[in-house]
Each structure stands twice: as C-alpha cells, then as structure tokens.
Design an enzyme around this catalytic site. Structure first.
Site, short mmCIF file in Angstrom:
data_model
loop_
_atom_site.label_atom_id
_atom_site.label_comp_id
_atom_site.label_asym_id
_atom_site.label_seq_id
_atom_site.Cartn_x
_atom_site.Cartn_y
_atom_site.Cartn_z
N HIS A 15 27.37 -28.85 -2.05
CA HIS A 15 27.90 -30.19 -2.09
C HIS A 15 28.59 -30.47 -1.46
CE1 HIS A 15 23.46 -29.65 -3.15
NE2 HIS A 15 23.13 -30.16 -2.86
N ALA A 37 40.45 -26.91 -1.04
CA ALA A 37 38.98 -26.60 -1.29
C ALA A 37 38.20 -26.42 -0.24
CB ALA A 37 38.08 -26.90 -2.53
N GLY A 38 37.82 -25.25 0.09
CA GLY A 38 37.19 -24.93 0.89
C GLY A 38 37.52 -24.14 2.13
N GLY A 39 36.32 -23.61 2.67
CA GLY A 39 37.15 -22.47 3.62
C GLY A 39 38.13 -21.50 3.93
N GLY A 64 34.79 -21.26 -4.58
CA GLY A 64 33.99 -20.54 -5.22
C GLY A 64 33.17 -19.94 -4.85
N THR A 65 32.87 -19.96 -3.02
CA THR A 65 32.28 -19.11 -2.73
C THR A 65 32.41 -17.90 -2.57
OG1 THR A 65 30.88 -20.97 -1.20
CG2 THR A 65 30.65 -18.66 -0.34
#
Length: 211
Positions: A74, A105-107, A128-129
């Site tokens: 999310h 955060a992200g990518g 995270g991922t």
C-alpha cells in the site's frame, strides 16, 4: 487500542519508532515522555507529498520517509520517489527543519537506487520488497520465487484497490491503493467489475485456491 504504543515504548525502550500512514500527533507525546526518562527514540513517519512531509516535521518527526508511487504494497500514488526527494529536502531546509532526516522508500532495490536517492537529497533508504524474499521472511516459497523471477516492474506489477477487494477488504486502513504482482488473480478484475456480489464470492474462492 488506545495506549498500546505507550505501553510498548515504556516496556521495550526502542531506539526507533516507525509510524505509517496518518497523523502522528497523538503518538508523539507518549514517545517523548519515555525519551525524557533517558531512553532516546527517533520517530519516523511516511509521507507521499511534500506538504505532508513538512507537517510531520512540524509535529515532531525526526525522520520523514518519503514513499513514492514506485513502492510495493500500500502506497501513495501521487509521484515517484525520485520526483519527491529534491523538493522535500529543499522545503524542510527552507522552513528550518534541516535536522530532520529524509529517507527514500519505493523503487530502490540495489546500490544504484541508493546512490540516486542520496544524490537527490535522501539521507538513507528503506527497502521492503527487496527483502521479502529473504530467508527470514514469512512469505511462502511460491511468493518468494514470484518476486525473484519478476522482471519489468512496469508490466509485472499493478497498482490499485482490486487485490484488497479480492481478499475481502473493502478499504485498507491507510485508505491507499496497493501495488502487487500481476497474477491470475489480478486478471479476474474485469470479471469482478461485470458481476454481482454472489458471483464475486466465487471469484474470491478461485483467488484463494490459487494462493
């Protein structure tokens, strides 16, 4: 429940508390009270736009985690992390919050992403991922393999609210859409839109069988 965070920080004395999605004002006093007793604790909070980042800084965050539309799970869907970073850093500095850290955060999944984030004003990155396939992860072996084998994220992932609906969640607590891998389950969205509730239960069953 009310008081849960205060109980946890009082008992555990964490050095870092990460607050996701929302107004941090109701949590800051409890954390600072424990800090005043000799247990320093840094407060982190997510933001998907510059205005929210500035609000978090004003409300006591030590670190603002800028989460772009590139993120898995999310996430905010307004802008890419690399569009957010320079303006966020400049805005915080201009308003006297130069000591507030900015984290990306992200990518970001490797050293190249880290280098880019640092160049654009971040002090650090959160991944995270990238770690979801680690040995310590609670993901199933099938889920881990799907992550490892995924390529071309622009085509192999999708951002929306359908996956929540498929899992019986009317709206995620954050109010935000989620990014997930494109799978046979996400391929049910067109059929979902065209059907009534009773048929949708059948689609949810097909999703669970696939999982």
């Amino acid at each position: 429940p009310d008081g849960t965070l205060q109980s946890l920080v009082t008992e555990l004395h964490p050095r870092h508390v990460y607050l996701s999605f929302g107004d941090i004002r109701c949590h800051v006093p409890a954390i600072r009270a424990v800090e005043a007793e000799g247990h320093p604790c840094a407060i982190y909070s997510n933001a998907g736009d510059v205005a929210t980042a500035l609000t978090h800084a004003r409300n006591g965050a030590d670190c603002v985690v800028m989460q772009g539309s590139d993120a898995g799970g999310h996430t905010h869907n307004r802008a890419s992390i690399f569009a957010l970073l320079p303006e966020t850093r400049s805005t915080l500095d201009a308003h006297g919050y130069g000591s507030v850290m900015v984290v990306a955060a992200g990518g970001v999944s490797d050293g190249r992403g880290l280098a880019a984030a640092l160049t654009l004003g971040a002090d650090a990155v959160v991944m995270g991922t990238r770690l979801a396939a680690a040995t310590e992860s609670v993901y199933s072996s099938t889920q881990k393999m799907a992550l490892v084998e995924a390529t071309d994220g622009a085509k192999s992932t999708t951002l929306g609210r359908f996956h929540d609906a498929l899992n019986g969640v009317k709206e995620h607590s954050s109010g935000l859409p989620g990014r997930c891998l494109v799978t046979r389950s996400t391929g049910l969205e067109g059929e979902w839109i065209r059907t009534e509730n009773t048929t949708r239960e059948g689609l949810q069953a097909r999703h669970r069988e696939g999982v």
